[in-house]
Design a protein around this motif. Structure first.
Motif, PDB file in Angstrom:
ATOM      1  N   MET A   1     -10.763   0.102 -11.528  1.00 60.54           N
ATOM      2  CA  MET A   1     -11.961   0.759 -10.810  1.00 60.54           C
ATOM      3  C   MET A   1     -12.216  -0.387  -9.672  1.00 60.54           C
ATOM      4  N   GLU A   2     -12.994  -1.247 -10.388  1.00 59.78           N
ATOM      5  CA  GLU A   2     -14.166  -1.919  -9.780  1.00 59.78           C
ATOM      6  C   GLU A   2     -13.023  -3.394  -8.323  1.00 59.78           C
ATOM      7  N   ALA A   3     -11.878  -3.172  -8.623  1.00 58.94           N
ATOM      8  CA  ALA A   3     -10.572  -3.638  -7.909  1.00 58.94           C
ATOM      9  C   ALA A   3     -10.229  -3.039  -7.325  1.00 58.94           C
ATOM     10  N   LEU A   4      -9.124  -1.406  -7.551  1.00 63.16           N
ATOM     11  CA  LEU A   4      -9.321   0.105  -6.141  1.00 63.16           C
ATOM     12  C   LEU A   4     -10.683  -0.018  -5.179  1.00 63.16           C
ATOM     13  N   ARG A   5     -11.880  -0.454  -5.719  1.00 60.41           N
ATOM     14  CA  ARG A   5     -12.686  -0.060  -4.753  1.00 60.41           C
ATOM     15  C   ARG A   5     -13.301  -1.312  -3.911  1.00 60.41           C
ATOM     16  N   ALA A   6     -12.413  -2.492  -4.249  1.00 59.35           N
ATOM     17  CA  ALA A   6     -12.695  -3.671  -3.168  1.00 59.35           C
ATOM     18  C   ALA A   6     -12.126  -3.547  -2.398  1.00 59.35           C
ATOM     19  N   VAL A   7     -11.170  -2.611  -2.204  1.00 57.51           N
ATOM     20  CA  VAL A   7      -9.567  -2.536  -0.894  1.00 57.51           C
ATOM     21  C   VAL A   7     -10.209  -2.029   0.568  1.00 57.51           C
ATOM     22  N   PRO A   8     -10.518  -2.573   0.826  1.00 58.99           N
ATOM     23  CA  PRO A   8     -11.288  -1.203   2.137  1.00 58.99           C
ATOM     24  C   PRO A   8     -10.724  -0.669   2.675  1.00 58.99           C
ATOM     25  N   ASP A   9     -11.370   0.626   2.799  1.00 57.89           N
ATOM     26  CA  ASP A   9     -10.867   1.885   3.220  1.00 57.89           C
ATOM     27  C   ASP A   9      -9.811   2.107   4.731  1.00 57.89           C
ATOM     28  N   GLY A  10     -10.429   1.043   5.146  1.00 59.78           N
ATOM     29  CA  GLY A  10      -9.610   1.464   6.650  1.00 59.78           C
ATOM     30  C   GLY A  10      -8.471   0.859   6.267  1.00 59.78           C
ATOM     31  N   ILE A  11      -7.689   0.187   4.815  1.00 64.88           N
ATOM     32  CA  ILE A  11      -6.054  -0.565   4.950  1.00 64.88           C
ATOM     33  C   ILE A  11      -5.886   0.809   4.762  1.00 64.88           C
ATOM     34  N   ARG A  12      -6.410   2.404   3.589  1.00 66.26           N
ATOM     35  CA  ARG A  12      -5.971   3.155   3.296  1.00 66.26           C
ATOM     36  C   ARG A  12      -5.768   3.986   3.973  1.00 66.26           C
ATOM     37  N   ALA A  13      -5.877   3.596   5.194  1.00 64.28           N
ATOM     38  CA  ALA A  13      -6.262   4.991   7.082  1.00 64.28           C
ATOM     39  C   ALA A  13      -5.275   4.008   7.250  1.00 64.28           C
ATOM     40  N   GLY A  14      -5.406   3.392   7.861  1.00 67.30           N
ATOM     41  CA  GLY A  14      -4.174   2.238   8.008  1.00 67.30           C
ATOM     42  C   GLY A  14      -2.516   3.019   8.077  1.00 67.30           C
ATOM     43  N   SER A  15      -2.578   3.196   6.447  1.00 65.73           N
ATOM     44  CA  SER A  15      -1.042   3.146   6.294  1.00 65.73           C
ATOM     45  C   SER A  15      -1.127   5.329   5.963  1.00 65.73           C
ATOM     46  N   GLN A  16      -2.182   5.431   6.169  1.00 73.47           N
ATOM     47  CA  GLN A  16      -1.749   7.015   6.191  1.00 73.47           C
ATOM     48  C   GLN A  16      -1.791   7.458   7.655  1.00 73.47           C
ATOM     49  N   ALA A  17      -2.111   6.236   8.422  1.00 76.48           N
ATOM     50  CA  ALA A  17      -1.970   6.864   9.816  1.00 76.48           C
ATOM     51  C   ALA A  17      -0.505   6.716  10.353  1.00 76.48           C
ATOM     52  N   THR A  18       0.363   5.884   9.758  1.00 76.07           N
ATOM     53  CA  THR A  18       1.905   5.453   9.796  1.00 76.07           C
ATOM     54  C   THR A  18       2.409   6.095   9.361  1.00 76.07           C
ATOM     55  N   GLY A  19       1.594   7.184   8.461  1.00 76.08           N
ATOM     56  CA  GLY A  19       2.352   8.427   8.223  1.00 76.08           C
ATOM     57  C   GLY A  19       2.746   8.569   6.372  1.00 76.08           C
ATOM     58  N   ALA A  20       2.263   7.596   6.062  1.00 74.41           N
ATOM     59  CA  ALA A  20       2.655   7.472   4.559  1.00 74.41           C
ATOM     60  C   ALA A  20       1.432   8.363   3.918  1.00 74.41           C
ATOM     61  N   THR A  21       2.748   8.683   2.734  1.00 72.67           N
ATOM     62  CA  THR A  21       1.875   9.128   2.136  1.00 72.67           C
ATOM     63  C   THR A  21       0.842   9.084   1.111  1.00 72.67           C
ATOM     64  N   LYS A  22      -0.187   9.560  -0.070  1.00 72.32           N
ATOM     65  CA  LYS A  22      -1.048   9.616  -0.703  1.00 72.32           C
ATOM     66  C   LYS A  22      -0.847   8.642  -1.570  1.00 72.32           C
ATOM     67  N   TRP A  23       0.145   8.688  -2.346  1.00 73.96           N
ATOM     68  CA  TRP A  23       0.727   8.076  -3.183  1.00 73.96           C
ATOM     69  C   TRP A  23       1.363   6.495  -2.589  1.00 73.96           C
ATOM     70  N   GLN A  24       2.170   6.794  -1.713  1.00 72.84           N
ATOM     71  CA  GLN A  24       2.911   5.941  -1.262  1.00 72.84           C
ATOM     72  C   GLN A  24       1.565   4.837  -0.362  1.00 72.84           C
ATOM     73  N   THR A  25       0.599   5.331  -0.072  1.00 69.89           N
ATOM     74  CA  THR A  25      -0.292   4.594   0.348  1.00 69.89           C
ATOM     75  C   THR A  25      -1.065   3.219  -0.758  1.00 69.89           C
ATOM     76  N   ILE A  26      -0.880   4.642  -2.349  1.00 71.59           N
ATOM     77  CA  ILE A  26      -2.094   3.190  -3.738  1.00 71.59           C
ATOM     78  C   ILE A  26      -0.625   2.865  -3.869  1.00 71.59           C
ATOM     79  N   ARG A  27       0.597   2.965  -3.791  1.00 68.98           N
ATOM     80  CA  ARG A  27       1.868   2.561  -4.566  1.00 68.98           C
ATOM     81  C   ARG A  27       1.728   0.925  -3.869  1.00 68.98           C
ATOM     82  N   ARG A  28       2.130   1.091  -2.768  1.00 70.87           N
ATOM     83  CA  ARG A  28       2.773  -0.574  -1.956  1.00 70.87           C
ATOM     84  C   ARG A  28       1.297  -0.547  -0.744  1.00 70.87           C
ATOM     85  N   VAL A  29       0.136  -0.303  -0.667  1.00 72.05           N
ATOM     86  CA  VAL A  29      -0.655  -1.090   0.019  1.00 72.05           C
ATOM     87  C   VAL A  29      -1.631  -1.551  -1.246  1.00 72.05           C
ATOM     88  N   VAL A  30      -2.582   0.154  -1.650  1.00 74.01           N
ATOM     89  CA  VAL A  30      -3.668  -0.881  -2.319  1.00 74.01           C
ATOM     90  C   VAL A  30      -3.976  -1.351  -3.759  1.00 74.01           C
TER      91      VAL A  30
END
Length: 301
Positions: A175-204
């Motif tokens: 949980m601490e490791a996941l929390r340390a990933v910046p939210d901007g990375i998640r937002a950038g992935s989802q802005a390109t059309g990736a789903t939430k699970w794709q963002t978690i699996r391939r980016v986070v």
């Protein structure tokens, strides 16, 4: 002008007592560290001395020690069955605790709502990390060994007890490791059309994997050195057979060391010290492999 005013304002304040307290606290912290390191050095030195006696005084051959099974005769006793038992335990502990722990961390951090129930679960996870290990052994003894499943005193039950023991550590560190990933990375992935699970699996997850592996290393370092939960579920002392799978009788390095250390013969005492050295070397090897994997993930990310 302002400098003269500040000098006049603080001219009557004596900070010597505060500086003395700071120095005293610094030296207290330093002495505390030195005491711990000296105690550790004495313990390691004593273990190495006893292990050396096993080789020089009792003519214990390292090859025989590492390839023989347990025996009531110290001249024939070996550590191989205990090593294989610990290997099987660690394999199934990782399979049970890692995937369940990381999955729970992903749900709590990425999907669960930030409400009172989630905060209560997180607080209880932190508390479970400090529960004595013997409690998990008693739980598995009552539920799995003596309970309706009647699984018996097998390696799988020991792995489940160790998995329950280390799972809170893995969940909290993940949980601490996941929390340390910046939210901007998640937002950038989802802005390109990736789903939430794709963002978690391939980016986070790739970004958080070094922290997750570090937590798993610490958890396994605790699991491989545990004796109480294995004794509670009926670990076999003085194992004279090599475990061949998860349904064989439980045995482990720590249990064998425990038995030898409390034997009345001095020969078994030095064999226990030699077993501790082997356990430390295996632990260092595990940490080295995990550090290499962690470094590779950091390089790729």
């Amino acid at each position: 002008m302002s400098t003269d005013t500040e000098d006049a304002l603080f001219a009557d304040i004596d900070l010597s007592w505060e500086h003395a307290k700071n120095r005293a606290f610094m030296w207290l912290c330093f002495l505390s560290s030195v005491v711990g390191l000296v105690a550790l050095a004495f313990l390691i030195g004593d273990v190495l001395w006893e292990a050396t006696r096993a080789i020089t005084v009792y003519d214990t051959e390292i090859r025989h020690f590492l390839t023989s099974v347990g025996s009531v005769n110290p001249e024939r006793a070996g550590f191989y069955a205990a090593i294989m038992g610990s290997v099987w335990l660690m394999i199934f502990t990782v399979l049970f605790a890692f995937f369940v722990g990381v999955g729970a961390a992903i749900y709590l951090e990425e999907y669960a709502a930030n409400n009172r129930l989630t905060r209560l679960i997180e607080a209880n996870l932190a508390n479970l990390a400090g529960v004595p290990s013997v409690v998990y052994g008693l739980v598995c003894l009552g539920l799995l060994v003596n309970g309706p499943p009647d699984m018996g005193r097998i390696i799988l039950v020991g792995a489940i007890s160790l998995g329950l023991l280390v799972m809170p550590i893995i969940i909290v560190s993940a949980m601490e490791a996941l929390r340390a990933v910046p939210d901007g990375i998640r937002a950038g992935s989802q802005a390109t059309g990736a789903t939430k699970w794709q963002t978690i699996r391939r980016v986070v997850l790739p970004a958080a994997m070094p922290g997750i592996i570090t937590g798993t290393i610490l958890a396994l370092a605790r699991a491989i050195g545990e004796t109480a939960p294995l004794l509670m579920v009926g670990a076999l002392v003085g194992a004279r057979h090599v475990p061949g799978g998860p349904f064989d009788r439980i045995t482990a390095m720590t249990v064998t060391i425990f038995e030898w250390a409390f034997n009345f013969q001095d020969h078994f005492h030095v064999l226990a010290a030699l077993g501790i050295v082997v356990l430390l070397l295996i632990l260092l090897g595990m940490n080295g492999i995990a550090i290499y994997i962690r470094h590779r993930y950091e390089t790729e990310v």
